[in-house]
Design a protein around this motif. Sequence first.
Motif, PDB file in Angstrom:
ATOM      1  N   LYS A 112       0.851  -1.187   0.000  1.00 39.30           N
ATOM      2  CA  LYS A 112       0.000   0.000   0.000  1.00 39.30           C
ATOM      3  C   LYS A 112       0.884   1.234   0.000  1.00 39.30           C
TER       4      LYS A 112
ATOM      5  N   VAL B 144      -3.471   0.359  -3.304  1.00 33.92           N
ATOM      6  CA  VAL B 144      -2.999  -0.933  -2.814  1.00 33.92           C
ATOM      7  C   VAL B 144      -2.913  -1.897  -3.998  1.00 33.92           C
TER       8      VAL B 144
ATOM      9  N   THR C 259      -8.112   2.677  -1.973  1.00 34.29           N
ATOM     10  CA  THR C 259      -8.740   2.374  -0.697  1.00 34.29           C
ATOM     11  C   THR C 259      -9.582   3.551  -0.205  1.00 34.29           C
TER      12      THR C 259
END
Length: 125
Positions: free
Chosen positions: A23, A28, A123
């Motif tokens: 990440k 990610v 994310t």
Amino acid sequence: WKGASNHGTPSFGNGHNYGYYTKIGRTVHCHGFSSVTGTTGSGDWIIDNMPFTTPNTQGYQQPGSCMIDGFNLPAGSGWVTTYKDLNNTNLYFYNSEDNGGWQTLTVGQDAAFTIIWEITYITAT
């Protein structure tokens, strides 16, 4: 980190069920390898414990790629791809059919196969 599914308990040949991620900021990259030799479940093949949740905003859905060996695909199948949907930690495996739509791979289609997969996604945090 190891992929898991809430659709039964898969068994893995020689314990082969690996997942890795990196990440950077909110991006990610995940990849994994599984050698599935059976399962007690039913429903769709889903990895339901990806390391991060995607935002709940249209445009953050993300396809990935995979290689699959030994899976009994339906007639007319073109290819299999990974797919990360919105606002969850699920990774789906979709079959694209020739002149047809997308369908998730299901445990009923096959419960013994090997898969190498990868996906990069944004994310929520």
